[in-house]
Design an enzyme around this catalytic site. Structure first.
Site, PDB file in Angstrom:
ATOM      1  N   ASN A 137      28.185  63.034  13.882  1.00 53.87           N
ATOM      2  CA  ASN A 137      29.167  64.132  13.829  1.00 53.87           C
ATOM      3  C   ASN A 137      30.388  63.906  14.717  1.00 53.87           C
ATOM      4  OD1 ASN A 137      27.558  64.623  16.042  1.00 53.87           O
ATOM      5  ND2 ASN A 137      27.604  66.845  15.820  1.00 53.87           N
ATOM      6  N   LYS A 160      22.184  52.279  18.400  1.00 55.26           N
ATOM      7  CA  LYS A 160      21.663  52.499  17.051  1.00 55.26           C
ATOM      8  C   LYS A 160      22.390  53.763  16.577  1.00 55.26           C
ATOM      9  CE  LYS A 160      19.041  54.712  13.932  1.00 55.26           C
ATOM     10  NZ  LYS A 160      20.016  54.608  12.830  1.00 55.26           N
ATOM     11  N   HIS A 161      23.398  53.541  15.756  1.00 55.13           N
ATOM     12  CA  HIS A 161      24.198  54.672  15.299  1.00 55.13           C
ATOM     13  C   HIS A 161      23.578  55.255  14.029  1.00 55.13           C
ATOM     14  CE1 HIS A 161      27.504  57.265  15.712  1.00 55.13           C
ATOM     15  NE2 HIS A 161      28.411  56.405  16.145  1.00 55.13           N
ATOM     16  N   SER A 213      18.983  65.503  16.189  1.00 57.64           N
ATOM     17  CA  SER A 213      18.158  66.663  15.875  1.00 57.64           C
ATOM     18  C   SER A 213      16.886  66.685  16.730  1.00 57.64           C
ATOM     19  CB  SER A 213      17.774  66.605  14.397  1.00 57.64           C
ATOM     20  OG  SER A 213      17.023  65.437  14.173  1.00 57.64           O
ATOM     21  N   GLU A 234      20.079  65.016  23.925  1.00 57.86           N
ATOM     22  CA  GLU A 234      21.096  66.028  23.605  1.00 57.86           C
ATOM     23  C   GLU A 234      20.818  66.458  22.174  1.00 57.86           C
ATOM     24  OE1 GLU A 234      23.122  67.217  25.648  1.00 57.86           O
ATOM     25  OE2 GLU A 234      23.515  65.735  27.192  1.00 57.86           O
ATOM     26  N   LEU A 235      20.204  67.617  22.017  1.00 49.06           N
ATOM     27  CA  LEU A 235      19.743  68.000  20.678  1.00 49.06           C
ATOM     28  C   LEU A 235      20.574  69.158  20.115  1.00 49.06           C
ATOM     29  CD1 LEU A 235      15.937  67.568  21.429  1.00 49.06           C
ATOM     30  CD2 LEU A 235      17.597  65.857  20.706  1.00 49.06           C
ATOM     31  N   CYS A 268      27.267  70.440  17.662  1.00 48.63           N
ATOM     32  CA  CYS A 268      26.132  71.042  18.372  1.00 48.63           C
ATOM     33  C   CYS A 268      26.604  72.223  19.204  1.00 48.63           C
ATOM     34  CB  CYS A 268      25.464  69.994  19.249  1.00 48.63           C
ATOM     35  SG  CYS A 268      26.613  69.158  20.338  1.00 48.63           S
TER      36      CYS A 268
HETATM   37  P1  NAP Z   1      19.502  63.114  13.307  1.00 49.58           P
HETATM   38  O1  NAP Z   1      19.073  63.080  11.909  1.00 49.58           O
HETATM   39  O2  NAP Z   1      18.517  63.464  14.342  1.00 49.58           O
HETATM   40  O3  NAP Z   1      20.123  61.674  13.621  1.00 49.58           O
HETATM   41  C1  NAP Z   1      20.601  61.316  14.884  1.00 49.58           C
HETATM   42  C2  NAP Z   1      20.268  59.874  15.147  1.00 49.58           C
HETATM   43  O4  NAP Z   1      18.856  59.746  15.298  1.00 49.58           O
HETATM   44  C3  NAP Z   1      20.654  58.937  14.004  1.00 49.58           C
HETATM   45  O5  NAP Z   1      21.044  57.709  14.548  1.00 49.58           O
HETATM   46  C4  NAP Z   1      19.355  58.808  13.228  1.00 49.58           C
HETATM   47  O6  NAP Z   1      19.281  57.626  12.464  1.00 49.58           O
HETATM   48  C5  NAP Z   1      18.349  58.801  14.351  1.00 49.58           C
HETATM   49  N1  NAP Z   1      17.031  59.249  13.984  1.00 49.58           N
HETATM   50  C6  NAP Z   1      16.681  60.201  13.091  1.00 49.58           C
HETATM   51  N2  NAP Z   1      15.354  60.362  13.073  1.00 49.58           N
HETATM   52  C7  NAP Z   1      14.832  59.506  13.983  1.00 49.58           C
HETATM   53  C8  NAP Z   1      13.522  59.199  14.405  1.00 49.58           C
HETATM   54  N3  NAP Z   1      12.464  59.830  13.925  1.00 49.58           N
HETATM   55  N4  NAP Z   1      13.367  58.254  15.359  1.00 49.58           N
HETATM   56  C9  NAP Z   1      14.426  57.615  15.882  1.00 49.58           C
HETATM   57  N5  NAP Z   1      15.704  57.856  15.502  1.00 49.58           N
HETATM   58  C10 NAP Z   1      15.899  58.797  14.571  1.00 49.58           C
HETATM   59  O7  NAP Z   1      20.703  64.102  13.558  1.00 49.58           O
HETATM   60  P2  NAP Z   1      22.060  64.182  12.737  1.00 49.58           P
HETATM   61  O8  NAP Z   1      21.785  64.946  11.496  1.00 49.58           O
HETATM   62  O9  NAP Z   1      22.669  62.829  12.603  1.00 49.58           O
HETATM   63  O10 NAP Z   1      22.971  65.018  13.752  1.00 49.58           O
HETATM   64  C11 NAP Z   1      22.971  66.394  13.775  1.00 49.58           C
HETATM   65  C12 NAP Z   1      22.135  66.916  14.920  1.00 49.58           C
HETATM   66  O11 NAP Z   1      22.590  66.378  16.157  1.00 49.58           O
HETATM   67  C13 NAP Z   1      22.315  68.412  15.062  1.00 49.58           C
HETATM   68  O12 NAP Z   1      21.091  69.029  15.326  1.00 49.58           O
HETATM   69  C14 NAP Z   1      23.253  68.551  16.244  1.00 49.58           C
HETATM   70  O13 NAP Z   1      23.208  69.785  16.879  1.00 49.58           O
HETATM   71  C15 NAP Z   1      22.804  67.414  17.091  1.00 49.58           C
HETATM   72  N6  NAP Z   1      23.849  67.061  18.070  1.00 49.58           N
HETATM   73  C16 NAP Z   1      23.655  67.350  19.378  1.00 49.58           C
HETATM   74  C17 NAP Z   1      24.635  67.060  20.313  1.00 49.58           C
HETATM   75  C18 NAP Z   1      24.459  67.374  21.781  1.00 49.58           C
HETATM   76  O14 NAP Z   1      25.202  66.862  22.578  1.00 49.58           O
HETATM   77  N7  NAP Z   1      23.472  68.175  22.161  1.00 49.58           N
HETATM   78  C19 NAP Z   1      25.813  66.460  19.890  1.00 49.58           C
HETATM   79  C20 NAP Z   1      25.976  66.176  18.538  1.00 49.58           C
HETATM   80  C21 NAP Z   1      24.980  66.479  17.639  1.00 49.58           C
HETATM   81  P3  NAP Z   1      19.531  57.631  10.878  1.00 49.58           P
HETATM   82  O15 NAP Z   1      20.942  58.081  10.662  1.00 49.58           O
HETATM   83  O16 NAP Z   1      19.304  56.223  10.486  1.00 49.58           O
HETATM   84  O17 NAP Z   1      18.536  58.590  10.298  1.00 49.58           O
END
Ligand code: NAP
Length: 463
Positions: A137, A160-161, A213, A234-235, A268
């Site tokens: 994002n 790992k993006h 997430s 940071e979720l 987020c």
């Molecule tokens: P996501 O699906 O959790 O993906 C984030 C990263 O984690 C990606 O690189 C993803 O890889 C990887 N990933 C996913 N499942 C994994 C697993 N089981 N094991 C290891 N790595 C894994 O989240 P998103 O949909 O990209 O981003 C949205 C979420 O991020 C929202 O909940 C948002 O609130 C949160 N966020 C939080 C912050 C903060 O600072 N607190 C900032 C920005 C976003 P792949 O793409 O290959 O699946």
């Protein structure tokens, strides 16, 4: 999930990438390990010169990388340019301040005398190769706010993006290489999420940071816990935006719109739940809804667009399910609540305001990752705080009030990593960023962020 650039404004697959195989991952781990052995001995001045060079290069590349981000994840071009500029600023900030943030801490000799010490101090030493699992994002900013402090502390990074921003991921590796960082100091691993566990279990990787997430965070944290490795998480967030009677309602409504739809609603720290005192509820709801309905949804490359598409088809489906569930259970859409009829391609969704939210609706507890706001009417400050805290998340919070007693109470009682008054939550290099509850743990940015990936070493001299 394939590693590919798919334009969310059109649904077109622009470019696909092969994931790194085991041998290619191993090559990068060897490089990271070797790079750390040398890089850890560099001075703050040397590291700052490298980071300043990277900032200069990024500044020059600002427009080009902004276009790449917009193509990969759909944020408006203006937002993408602003993101690149923010990264430049953070890099320069850490280049300037890292030495003072990590300076030896020297307690007064009298304070440690009863430990038998003539003197003692704390030295912040780097840890080693850190794995950064990052979301799409803010595809530059999320990485830079990890990389700038981590590199200034003497660590090396493995990125790992998210699988949908591979071009931005490769750009970042190239940026640090062009800036002159020794080979292996910052590398991109083109891997899917299933390959993360193996990398994290590798003994050469000493710690991890994940932004994303809750399920992803839980998975990475449990592997890291099993390996006894430090993590920062940071979720998600479902930040409240409180509007109380002393607020400037016009300013509050204008900021509320920006706070909700920034980054096409996929932030987020976007304000997601608007909790309004009954005395000003109608007046605020009217101004807020009017402004939300007036936003221009469309091509994110077009300078006139306020809200672009969601980053993925799945993201839009998730959002639709939350809205439909709420409408089915009696919520009312004051505006939006559907796909824009004039946009048949891409993953657009209309800016939406929902009222009549109740606890049994999924939207009450889950994060809305898109331009959807919920309105909540409350009778007084106590109820406002109770509703604000009635969520599994605790990232940040926003409150509009000019009453200093109310402000003090909110600082005391809101369960969040930030409390922003008469404005909206934003990250800044000099201020720590992070959450409580299911929003994660640890902090990024400021001194707190740079010390996360350091070994705070006690050095003690006997008499
Ligand atoms: P996501 O699906 O959790 O993906 C984030 C990263 O984690 C990606 O690189 C993803 O890889 C990887 N990933 C996913 N499942 C994994 C697993 N089981 N094991 C290891 N790595 C894994 O989240 P998103 O949909 O990209 O981003 C949205 C979420 O991020 C929202 O909940 C948002 O609130 C949160 N966020 C939080 C912050 C903060 O600072 N607190 C900032 C920005 C976003 P792949 O793409 O290959 O699946």
């Amino acid at each position: 999930m394939p590693i590919a650039t798919v334009n969310p404004a059109t649904g077109e697959t622009v470019k696909t990438f092969e994931a790194h195989n085991d041998g290619e991952i191993e090559e990068r781990l060897i490089l990271a390990d070797a790079a750390f052995a040398r890089y850890r001995t560099t001075s703050f001045e040397e590291r700052a010169a490298l980071l300043r060079r990277a900032a200069d290069l990024l500044e020059a590349d600002g427009d080009a990388i902004a276009r790449t981000m917009t193509t990969e994840m759909g944020k408006t071009l203006a937002a993408a340019r602003a993101e690149a500029a923010k990264c430049v600023k953070a890099m320069r900030w850490y280049a300037e301040h890292a030495a003072e943030l990590l300076a030896d801490e020297r307690p007064e000799p009298a304070d440690v005398a009863d430990s038998g010490a003539r003197s003692a101090y704390v030295r912040y030493r780097p840890l080693g190769p850190v794995l950064a699992v990052m979301p799409w994002n803010f595809p530059l900013w999320q990485v830079v706010r990890f990389a700038a402090p981590a590199l200034m502390a003497g660590n090396v990074g493995l990125l790992k993006h998210a699988s949908n921003v591979p071009q931005t991921a490769l750009y970042l590796e190239d940026l640090f290489r062009r800036a002159g960082y020794p080979e292996g100091c910052f590398q991109t691993l083109l891997i899917g999420s299933r390959a993360v566990e193996g990398v994290l279990r590798d003994p050469r990787v000493v710690a991890a940071t994940l932004t994303g997430s809750e399920p992803a965070g839980r998975s990475v944290a449990s592997t890291a816990g099993d390996e006894v490795k430090h993590t920062v998480l940071e979720l998600g967030g479902s930040d409240p935006f409180l509007v109380l009677p002393s607020a400037d309602l016009d300013a509050a409504a204008g900021t509320a719109v920006t706070a909700r739809v920034q980054n096409n609603g996929q932030s987020c720290i976007a304000a997601k739940r608007f909790i309004v005192h009954t005395d000003v509820y109608e007046a605020f709801a009217e101004r807020f809804t009017e402004r939300m309905a007036a936003l221009t949804v469309g091509d994110p490359m077009d300078e006139k667009t306020d809200v672009g598409p969601l980053a993925s088809e799945a993201g839009r489906s998730d959002l639709e399910e939350l809205v439909d569930d709420a409408l089915h259970r009696g919520a009312r859409a004051l505006c939006g609540g559907r796909r824009p009829p004039h946009l048949s391609e891409g993953w657009f969704y209309e800016p939406t305001v929902l009222s009549g939210i109740t606890r049994e609706m999924r939207i009450h507890q889950e994060e809305t990752f898109g331009p959807v706001a919920t309105l909540h009417r409350v009778a007084d400050l106590d109820e406002a705080i109770a509703v604000a805290n009635d969520t599994p998340f605790g990232l940040s919070s926003n409150a509009w009030t000019n009453d200093s007693a109310e402000q003090e109470r909110l600082v005391r009682d809101l369960q969040a990593g930030g409390v922003f008054f008469n404005g909206m939550t934003a990250s800044h290099p000099a201020l720590p960023f992070g959450g409580v509850k299911r929003s994660g743990y640890g902090r990024e940015l400021a001194g707190h962020g740079i010390r996360e990936f350091c070994n705070a070493t006690t050095v003690w001299f006997g008499k």
